[in-house]
Design a protein around this motif. Structure first.
Motif, short mmCIF file in Angstrom:
data_model
loop_
_atom_site.label_atom_id
_atom_site.label_comp_id
_atom_site.label_asym_id
_atom_site.label_seq_id
_atom_site.Cartn_x
_atom_site.Cartn_y
_atom_site.Cartn_z
N ALA A 240 -0.93 -1.98 13.04
CA ALA A 240 -0.45 -0.70 12.52
C ALA A 240 0.55 -0.93 11.38
CB ALA A 240 0.19 0.11 13.63
N GLU A 241 1.43 -1.91 11.55
CA GLU A 241 2.39 -2.20 10.49
C GLU A 241 1.68 -2.75 9.25
OE1 GLU A 241 6.49 -4.74 9.58
OE2 GLU A 241 5.67 -4.74 11.62
N CYS A 242 0.67 -3.58 9.46
CA CYS A 242 -0.10 -4.10 8.32
C CYS A 242 -0.80 -2.98 7.57
CB CYS A 242 -1.14 -5.11 8.81
SG CYS A 242 -0.46 -6.63 9.50
N ILE A 243 -1.37 -2.05 8.31
CA ILE A 243 -2.09 -0.94 7.68
C ILE A 243 -1.13 -0.06 6.89
CG2 ILE A 243 -3.45 1.13 8.15
CD1 ILE A 243 -4.53 -0.47 10.65
N THR A 244 0.03 0.20 7.44
CA THR A 244 1.04 0.99 6.72
C THR A 244 1.51 0.26 5.47
OG1 THR A 244 1.77 2.00 8.79
CG2 THR A 244 3.29 2.11 6.94
#
Length: 415
Positions: A240-244
């Motif tokens: 999720a952090e990578c996608i953000t």
């Protein structure tokens, strides 16, 4: 009014689908054959000699003022994604046929031939490899794709035989550079820019290149109730952090860079288990290759940093890469002239989506004309082009054809 004929034929072709509930016309399917036969009949009605080539492209030729002249090639694709709209691809094929039909009715022959190709597989739905029809015409078909299997386990080789084609003859579809003056494709925009500008047509500057990657993060699965937050190695939270981070990087760029995560898989996939492994896809596109490559490198570095900080192992692989294809300046100028002559503002924009021109540039200079689509919606049943806009695109294309001037030196910007 050519628009009436075009819309009528779009609707006829849109009825050819594997199910009545949603439009799906997939490469080498029975629906593909039915659509091919219908398009061939339209080509012949327009005064063209027409045939199905060795990979299933529908090909029509309208001779110039003497037989055997090099051609201006027009084209797009007639396959679809699943649950598709009616306009993506077929609009270019059907509009080109309508233009040639108009020339034929008036008895007009030009100092070059006109060829139209309806490419059999641009979307890559069945065998997960795009631009198969145009790569065959460009002589760059990748033979190992013949062994790719669809969801039912059928290889492309087997599907071609079932369709009545000989895989060993794909090479006969290839055309030589000397046979073409240029390749021009009319297509719906598949985006909202022309609608925002309140103009029916746009001149394409380039087809954006794309890099696709698959990232896999591995942490530690654990009980959702017993592992404290500070001690977790949650692969999904890391993803999720990578996608953000991808989204934020592309937003800040502000120069046409776009990034998309379209698929996420988490395991073990239970409500009460911390995900121990997550994989996700990345699709990164930009107007130029250097821009895209710099962005990919920076995005990968950010993902690596997130994985390291969260104590997650990372595997990231490039699964697909297509170069940016610039539209030839001499040809783009003629498209712009035709737009202006029809009374429209000349508005230039890049194509973020891929098109058959990405393959055709290996044998010809390319240009594209975009037609406005309602809401910028594409790959969706709500995809729509207004009658007036379909007619505007046809009039611009017809004017381009009638006033087309081959490059003086007979070469190309890439030769």
């Amino acid at each position: 009014m050519l628009g009436d004929e075009i819309v009528s034929r779009i609707n006829q072709l849109g009825m050819i689908s594997e199910t009545p509930q949603h439009l799906a016309r997939i490469f080498l399917s029975p629906e593909h054959r039915t659509a091919a036969d219908l398009i061939l009949s339209w080509m012949r009605d327009a005064g063209m000699a027409a045939h199905l080539d060795a990979i299933g492209n529908v090909c029509g030729r309208y001779e110039g003022d003497r037989p055997g002249l090099p051609c201006l090639m027009l084209g797009s694709h007639y396959d679809t994604v699943r649950d598709a709209g009616k306009w993506d691809g077929p609009l270019g094929v059907i509009t080109a046929i309508a233009c040639v039909g108009d020339l034929n009715r008036r008895g007009v022959r030009l100092p070059f031939a006109i060829e139209i190709v309806g490419f059999a597989d641009e979307e890559g739905v069945r065998f997960a490899s795009t631009l198969l029809g145009s790569r065959a015409v460009a002589g760059t078909f990748d033979a190992p794709v013949l062994d790719a299997r669809d969801h039912d386990g059928v290889t492309m080789r087997e599907a071609m035989v079932q369709f009545g084609l000989d895989p060993a003859k794909i090479g006969t579809a290839a055309r030589a550079r000397r046979e073409l003056h240029a390749y021009v494709e009319l297509h719906i925009e598949q985006g909202p820019v022309l609608e925002q500008q309140d103009i029916p047509v746009g001149v394409v500057t380039a087809i954006a290149g794309a890099t696709r990657l698959t990232a896999s993060l591995s942490g530690m699965a654990g009980h959702a109730g017993t592992v404290p937050m500070a001690l977790r190695r949650d692969a999904l939270a890391g993803a999720a952090e990578c996608i953000t981070a991808l989204e934020q990087f592309c937003k800040v760029d502000g120069a046409g860079l776009v990034g998309t995560v379209g698929v996420i898989n988490a395991s073990p996939g239970a409500t009460n288990v911390i995900p121990g492994r997550v994989s996700f896809t990345l699709d990164i596109r930009a107007p130029t290759d250097p821009h895209r490559k710099r962005a990919v490198a920076e995005i990968v570095q950010r993902i690596e940093a997130i994985a390291k900080r969260r104590e997650l192992s990372l595997q990231i692989d490039v699964t697909h890469e297509n170069r940016t294809v610039p539209c030839a300046s001499w040809l783009k100028a003629q498209v712009a002239e035709a737009v202006a002559a029809e009374g429209y503002s000349v508005f230039e924009l890049p194509s973020g989506a891929g098109h058959d021109g990405m393959a055709m540039i290996d044998i010809a200079d390319v240009a594209m004309l975009f037609v406005r689509c309602r809401g910028g919606i594409s790959h969706n049943p709500a995809e729509h082009v207004e009658l007036a806009d379909a007619d505007a695109g046809a009039r611009v294309l017809l004017r381009l054809i009638e006033n087309f001037r081959p490059r003086a030196d007979g070469g190309s910007e890439r030769s």
